[in-house]
Design a protein around this motif. Structure first.
Motif, mmCIF file in Angstrom:
data_model
loop_
_atom_site.group_PDB
_atom_site.id
_atom_site.type_symbol
_atom_site.label_atom_id
_atom_site.label_comp_id
_atom_site.label_asym_id
_atom_site.label_seq_id
_atom_site.Cartn_x
_atom_site.Cartn_y
_atom_site.Cartn_z
ATOM 1 N N ASP A 129 -11.421 -14.582 4.484
ATOM 2 C CA ASP A 129 -12.153 -15.744 4.786
ATOM 3 C C ASP A 129 -12.590 -16.507 5.618
ATOM 4 N N GLY A 130 -13.990 -16.328 6.042
ATOM 5 C CA GLY A 130 -14.316 -16.183 7.510
ATOM 6 C C GLY A 130 -13.548 -15.066 8.212
ATOM 7 N N ASP A 131 -12.735 -15.144 9.400
ATOM 8 C CA ASP A 131 -12.640 -14.084 10.425
ATOM 9 C C ASP A 131 -11.540 -13.590 9.870
ATOM 10 N N TYR A 132 -10.247 -13.942 9.050
ATOM 11 C CA TYR A 132 -9.484 -13.327 8.436
ATOM 12 C C TYR A 132 -8.814 -13.003 7.320
ATOM 13 N N VAL A 133 -7.710 -12.012 7.300
ATOM 14 C CA VAL A 133 -7.511 -12.308 5.898
ATOM 15 C C VAL A 133 -6.197 -11.995 5.951
ATOM 16 N N TRP A 134 -5.895 -12.837 4.573
ATOM 17 C CA TRP A 134 -4.125 -13.406 4.678
ATOM 18 C C TRP A 134 -3.911 -12.993 3.221
ATOM 19 N N VAL A 135 -2.969 -11.242 3.543
ATOM 20 C CA VAL A 135 -2.406 -10.351 2.527
ATOM 21 C C VAL A 135 -1.436 -11.430 2.003
ATOM 22 N N SER A 136 -1.463 -11.391 1.033
ATOM 23 C CA SER A 136 0.006 -11.286 0.051
ATOM 24 C C SER A 136 1.170 -11.362 0.560
ATOM 25 N N GLY A 137 2.498 -11.873 -0.031
ATOM 26 C CA GLY A 137 3.916 -10.597 0.447
ATOM 27 C C GLY A 137 3.448 -9.707 -0.343
ATOM 28 N N THR A 138 4.463 -8.742 0.082
ATOM 29 C CA THR A 138 3.588 -7.506 -1.169
ATOM 30 C C THR A 138 5.095 -6.679 -0.531
ATOM 31 N N THR A 139 5.534 -6.379 -2.058
ATOM 32 C CA THR A 139 6.988 -6.213 -2.460
ATOM 33 C C THR A 139 6.397 -4.013 -2.252
ATOM 34 N N GLY A 140 7.584 -3.468 -2.903
ATOM 35 C CA GLY A 140 7.143 -2.247 -2.631
ATOM 36 C C GLY A 140 6.683 -1.312 -4.134
ATOM 37 N N TYR A 141 6.496 -2.054 -4.914
ATOM 38 C CA TYR A 141 5.951 -1.054 -5.826
ATOM 39 C C TYR A 141 4.661 -0.640 -5.567
ATOM 40 N N ASP A 142 4.676 0.720 -6.067
ATOM 41 C CA ASP A 142 3.322 1.582 -6.418
ATOM 42 C C ASP A 142 2.388 0.722 -8.193
ATOM 43 N N TYR A 143 1.547 0.463 -7.031
ATOM 44 C CA TYR A 143 0.695 -0.124 -8.132
ATOM 45 C C TYR A 143 0.314 0.469 -9.730
ATOM 46 N N THR A 144 0.342 2.166 -8.968
ATOM 47 C CA THR A 144 -1.044 3.215 -9.429
ATOM 48 C C THR A 144 0.743 3.062 -11.015
ATOM 49 N N THR A 145 1.759 3.494 -10.446
ATOM 50 C CA THR A 145 2.111 3.618 -11.605
ATOM 51 C C THR A 145 3.470 1.985 -12.048
ATOM 52 N N MET A 146 3.507 1.039 -11.290
ATOM 53 C CA MET A 146 4.244 0.299 -11.529
ATOM 54 C C MET A 146 5.509 0.799 -11.355
ATOM 55 N N THR A 147 5.812 1.095 -10.223
ATOM 56 C CA THR A 147 7.015 1.622 -10.568
ATOM 57 C C THR A 147 7.802 1.496 -9.044
ATOM 58 N N ILE A 148 9.034 1.699 -8.285
ATOM 59 C CA ILE A 148 9.534 0.479 -7.748
ATOM 60 C C ILE A 148 10.264 2.103 -6.997
ATOM 61 N N ALA A 149 10.222 2.639 -5.671
ATOM 62 C CA ALA A 149 11.530 2.738 -5.058
ATOM 63 C C ALA A 149 13.160 2.496 -4.698
ATOM 64 N N ASP A 150 14.334 2.995 -5.024
ATOM 65 C CA ASP A 150 15.563 1.933 -4.739
ATOM 66 C C ASP A 150 15.917 1.948 -2.909
ATOM 67 N N ASP A 151 15.022 2.938 -2.509
ATOM 68 C CA ASP A 151 15.030 3.113 -0.341
ATOM 69 C C ASP A 151 15.119 2.086 -0.089
#
Length: 128
Positions: A23-45
């Motif tokens: 919006d305008g000159d800014y990009v707001w990115v939501s809280g993002t976790t470590g999920y790999d969205y292509t596989t819907m998996t998350i590492a333990d580390d």
């Protein structure tokens, strides 16, 4: 003019939010976790999760016309305070050039598998 960016995560559709909003000159990115969205998996580390967070964020920023070098603010949430120091090198590698403002919160996340969540705001480069 507002632009909505999706990662393709089912969570965005189910909950009703966007991975990022331009919006305008800014990009707001939501809280993002470590999920790999292509596989819907998350590492333990936690370090691997932090790397995946930045990969997800970088992808959203690129779609908006920005990069991690354009980040002006970062908010990080980790449930376990001991998980934060191992992530410092990851943050330095991805945000060291941008040197954004930064806040860290220790709080619970949506599931116990999530060990870190990162939210950023970026300013679009001129001409983007």
């Amino acid at each position: 003019m507002r632009k909505w960016i999706s990662s393709g995560s089912r969570f965005e559709e189910e909950v009703g939010y966007s991975r990022a909003v331009v919006d305008g000159d800014y990009v707001w990115v939501s809280g993002t976790t470590g999920y790999d969205y292509t596989t819907m998996t998350i590492a333990d580390d936690v370090v691997a999760q932090a790397e995946q967070c930045f990969a997800n964020i970088a992808r959203a920023l690129a779609e908006a016309g920005a990069s991690l070098d354009d980040v002006v603010r970062v908010l990080t949430i980790v449930p376990n305070p001991a998980d934060w120091p191992p992530c410092w090198p990851v943050f330095k590698r991805h945000l060291g050039r941008a040197r954004p403002t930064s806040t860290l919160i220790h709080a619970g996340l949506a599931t116990p598998a999530m060990r870190i969540e990162i939210e950023v705001t970026a300013k679009l480069p001129k001409g983007a």
